[in-house]
Scaffold this motif. Structure first.
Motif, PDB file in Angstrom:
ATOM      1  N   VAL A   1      29.462  -7.238  41.600  1.00 42.65           N
ATOM      2  CA  VAL A   1      29.038  -6.660  40.406  1.00 42.65           C
ATOM      3  C   VAL A   1      28.113  -5.470  40.723  1.00 42.65           C
ATOM      4  O   VAL A   1      27.259  -5.691  41.600  1.00 42.65           O
ATOM      5  CB  VAL A   1      28.361  -7.376  39.286  1.00 42.65           C
ATOM      6  CG1 VAL A   1      29.492  -8.478  38.638  1.00 42.65           C
ATOM      7  CG2 VAL A   1      27.139  -8.117  39.812  1.00 42.65           C
ATOM      8  N   ASP A   2      28.315  -4.341  39.751  1.00 44.26           N
ATOM      9  CA  ASP A   2      27.423  -3.284  39.946  1.00 44.26           C
ATOM     10  C   ASP A   2      26.264  -3.130  39.186  1.00 44.26           C
ATOM     11  O   ASP A   2      25.958  -2.663  38.041  1.00 44.26           O
ATOM     12  CB  ASP A   2      28.178  -2.002  39.355  1.00 44.26           C
ATOM     13  CG  ASP A   2      27.709  -0.695  40.098  1.00 44.26           C
ATOM     14  OD1 ASP A   2      26.702  -0.624  40.942  1.00 44.26           O
ATOM     15  OD2 ASP A   2      27.981   0.354  39.369  1.00 44.26           O
ATOM     16  N   SER A   3      25.245  -4.241  39.483  1.00 43.04           N
ATOM     17  CA  SER A   3      24.243  -4.262  38.710  1.00 43.04           C
ATOM     18  C   SER A   3      22.940  -3.920  39.166  1.00 43.04           C
ATOM     19  O   SER A   3      21.690  -3.917  38.375  1.00 43.04           O
ATOM     20  CB  SER A   3      24.033  -6.129  38.693  1.00 43.04           C
ATOM     21  OG  SER A   3      23.868  -6.463  40.204  1.00 43.04           O
ATOM     22  N   GLU A   4      22.897  -3.443  40.398  1.00 42.45           N
ATOM     23  CA  GLU A   4      21.555  -2.855  41.036  1.00 42.45           C
ATOM     24  C   GLU A   4      20.800  -1.729  40.208  1.00 42.45           C
ATOM     25  O   GLU A   4      19.744  -1.946  39.854  1.00 42.45           O
ATOM     26  CB  GLU A   4      21.676  -2.707  42.380  1.00 42.45           C
ATOM     27  CG  GLU A   4      22.080  -3.892  43.408  1.00 42.45           C
ATOM     28  CD  GLU A   4      21.017  -4.623  43.585  1.00 42.45           C
ATOM     29  OE1 GLU A   4      19.931  -4.703  42.842  1.00 42.45           O
ATOM     30  OE2 GLU A   4      21.017  -5.367  44.722  1.00 42.45           O
ATOM     31  N   PRO A   5      21.612  -0.841  39.883  1.00 39.34           N
ATOM     32  CA  PRO A   5      20.984   0.319  39.096  1.00 39.34           C
ATOM     33  C   PRO A   5      20.568  -0.203  37.798  1.00 39.34           C
ATOM     34  O   PRO A   5      19.490   0.346  37.322  1.00 39.34           O
ATOM     35  CB  PRO A   5      21.954   1.238  38.939  1.00 39.34           C
ATOM     36  CG  PRO A   5      23.010   1.047  39.952  1.00 39.34           C
ATOM     37  CD  PRO A   5      23.115  -0.629  40.212  1.00 39.34           C
ATOM     38  N   ILE A   6      21.149  -1.397  37.161  1.00 38.22           N
ATOM     39  CA  ILE A   6      20.682  -1.679  35.662  1.00 38.22           C
ATOM     40  C   ILE A   6      19.434  -2.515  36.118  1.00 38.22           C
ATOM     41  O   ILE A   6      18.341  -2.332  35.251  1.00 38.22           O
ATOM     42  CB  ILE A   6      21.869  -2.557  35.026  1.00 38.22           C
ATOM     43  CG1 ILE A   6      23.139  -1.826  35.027  1.00 38.22           C
ATOM     44  CG2 ILE A   6      21.325  -3.141  33.907  1.00 38.22           C
ATOM     45  CD1 ILE A   6      24.344  -2.554  34.565  1.00 38.22           C
ATOM     46  N   THR A   7      19.580  -3.646  36.888  1.00 40.39           N
ATOM     47  CA  THR A   7      18.335  -4.465  37.234  1.00 40.39           C
ATOM     48  C   THR A   7      17.069  -3.716  37.530  1.00 40.39           C
ATOM     49  O   THR A   7      16.037  -3.817  36.925  1.00 40.39           O
ATOM     50  CB  THR A   7      18.732  -5.462  38.007  1.00 40.39           C
ATOM     51  OG1 THR A   7      19.704  -6.268  37.561  1.00 40.39           O
ATOM     52  CG2 THR A   7      17.385  -6.326  38.395  1.00 40.39           C
ATOM     53  N   ASN A   8      17.274  -2.689  38.458  1.00 37.34           N
ATOM     54  CA  ASN A   8      16.264  -1.894  38.793  1.00 37.34           C
ATOM     55  C   ASN A   8      15.554  -1.036  37.925  1.00 37.34           C
ATOM     56  O   ASN A   8      14.353  -0.428  37.918  1.00 37.34           O
ATOM     57  CB  ASN A   8      16.641  -1.419  40.420  1.00 37.34           C
ATOM     58  CG  ASN A   8      16.391  -2.247  41.482  1.00 37.34           C
ATOM     59  OD1 ASN A   8      15.340  -2.421  42.035  1.00 37.34           O
ATOM     60  ND2 ASN A   8      17.608  -3.013  41.668  1.00 37.34           N
ATOM     61  N   GLY A   9      16.609  -0.463  37.059  1.00 36.72           N
ATOM     62  CA  GLY A   9      16.087   0.359  36.111  1.00 36.72           C
ATOM     63  C   GLY A   9      15.112  -0.274  34.854  1.00 36.72           C
ATOM     64  O   GLY A   9      14.037   0.362  34.602  1.00 36.72           O
ATOM     65  N   VAL A  10      15.670  -1.698  34.629  1.00 32.23           N
ATOM     66  CA  VAL A  10      14.873  -2.388  33.737  1.00 32.23           C
ATOM     67  C   VAL A  10      13.336  -2.792  34.423  1.00 32.23           C
ATOM     68  O   VAL A  10      12.441  -2.643  33.890  1.00 32.23           O
ATOM     69  CB  VAL A  10      15.434  -3.732  33.421  1.00 32.23           C
ATOM     70  CG1 VAL A  10      14.452  -4.550  32.525  1.00 32.23           C
ATOM     71  CG2 VAL A  10      16.559  -3.348  32.535  1.00 32.23           C
ATOM     72  N   LEU A  11      13.450  -3.172  35.878  1.00 39.57           N
ATOM     73  CA  LEU A  11      12.383  -3.454  36.397  1.00 39.57           C
ATOM     74  C   LEU A  11      11.162  -2.264  36.706  1.00 39.57           C
ATOM     75  O   LEU A  11      10.140  -2.278  36.474  1.00 39.57           O
ATOM     76  CB  LEU A  11      12.907  -3.918  37.824  1.00 39.57           C
ATOM     77  CG  LEU A  11      11.554  -4.194  39.009  1.00 39.57           C
ATOM     78  CD1 LEU A  11      10.670  -5.500  38.163  1.00 39.57           C
ATOM     79  CD2 LEU A  11      12.158  -4.553  40.292  1.00 39.57           C
ATOM     80  N   ARG A  12      11.778  -1.030  36.900  1.00 39.93           N
ATOM     81  CA  ARG A  12      10.910   0.183  36.954  1.00 39.93           C
ATOM     82  C   ARG A  12      10.424   0.364  35.501  1.00 39.93           C
ATOM     83  O   ARG A  12       9.117   0.582  35.561  1.00 39.93           O
ATOM     84  CB  ARG A  12      11.857   1.333  37.304  1.00 39.93           C
ATOM     85  CG  ARG A  12      11.066   2.552  37.235  1.00 39.93           C
ATOM     86  CD  ARG A  12      12.022   3.790  37.499  1.00 39.93           C
ATOM     87  NE  ARG A  12      11.313   5.007  37.358  1.00 39.93           N
ATOM     88  CZ  ARG A  12      11.373   5.771  36.031  1.00 39.93           C
ATOM     89  NH1 ARG A  12      12.253   5.353  35.370  1.00 39.93           N
ATOM     90  NH2 ARG A  12      10.559   6.858  35.940  1.00 39.93           N
ATOM     91  N   GLU A  13      11.002   0.316  34.571  1.00 42.10           N
ATOM     92  CA  GLU A  13      10.303   0.270  33.100  1.00 42.10           C
ATOM     93  C   GLU A  13       9.391  -0.615  32.864  1.00 42.10           C
ATOM     94  O   GLU A  13       8.237  -0.331  32.585  1.00 42.10           O
ATOM     95  CB  GLU A  13      11.437  -0.147  31.957  1.00 42.10           C
ATOM     96  CG  GLU A  13      12.610   1.032  32.035  1.00 42.10           C
ATOM     97  CD  GLU A  13      13.743   0.472  31.080  1.00 42.10           C
ATOM     98  OE1 GLU A  13      13.356  -0.382  30.482  1.00 42.10           O
ATOM     99  OE2 GLU A  13      14.599   1.430  30.689  1.00 42.10           O
TER     100      GLU A  13
END
Length: 222
Positions: A16-28
């Motif tokens: 799944v292409d989840s890394e940009p989503i998960t890391n975007g939330v983590l950065r926030e």
């Protein structure tokens, strides 16, 4: 090609292409906690790792303890974003079906992420019928990737010698875990440069899921 007896998939960035989503939330949430990070910096630090594995650095940068409440809040926001935006990696479902056929059903997902997230993502991607209960999380093992524990647990469950398993990974951390388990590791690198696997004994680097599909089912895929 070699007839592998088991195929072990990482999840994030492979299925799944989840890394940009998960890391975007983590950065926030890290920014809100006082650690100013760019998206690129966050990806570089955390890709392929469990957030808790960076506890000391997070606490040093934010000046706050990494509490269970903080982690629950992060997970809740992350999961809501994933439910709204997650997409499977292009071609990954076809590869999972082919691997399931190739290995006689002996496939598993071995992720460094928490198990509820992995199960949710596999269900959203339509892959759960092929994995069933063969979903493993590094959070449930004594050590996370790059230690081999999660891959050893998956291979043991399949009753397959790790040396007869193929591991599909997209990060250097995960590749180290597969290699330490004694498996053959193929690296997925959609960007095409393969720097994540530099210096590692990864047997093959491929750039499209259909390259892997051709390897698993050459007589069908062509």
């Amino acid at each position: 090609m070699t007839q592998f007896e088991g195929v072990l998939f990482d999840c994030d960035g492979v299925l799944v292409d989840s890394e940009p989503i998960t890391n975007g939330v983590l950065r926030e949430v890290l920014n809100e906690s006082g650690w100013a990070l760019t998206q690129a910096e966050c990806m570089q630090i955390f890709i392929g790792k469990a957030v808790r594995d960076e506890r000391a650095r997070i606490e040093a940068e934010t000046g706050q303890p990494l509490t269970d409440a903080w982690m629950r809040a992060f997970y809740a926001r992350r999961d809501a974003r994933l439910r709204a935006e997650l997409q499977p990696v292009h071609g990954a479902l076809e590869v999972v079906v082919a691997a399931h056929r190739h290995a006689g059903g002996r496939i598993a997902c071995a992720s460094g992420a928490d198990r509820p997230k992995v199960v949710m993502q596999i269900e959203m991607a339509g892959m759960h019928p092929y994995f069933g209960d063969r979903i493993f999380s590094g959070h449930d093992q004594p050590r996370s990737k790059p230690a081999p524990d999660v891959y050893l647990a998956a291979a043991a469950h399949l009753r397959v010698d790790p040396a007869r398993c193929l591991v599909i990974e997209d990060t250097g951390t995960g590749a180290q875990a597969g290699l330490a388990a004694g498996a053959t590791v193929w690296g997925y690198c959609p960007e095409g440069h393969g720097r994540a696997f530099k210096g590692l004994a990864v047997h093959r680097v491929f750039h499209r899921m259909h390259d892997l599909l051709d390897s698993l089912t050459p007589e069908v895929a062509r």
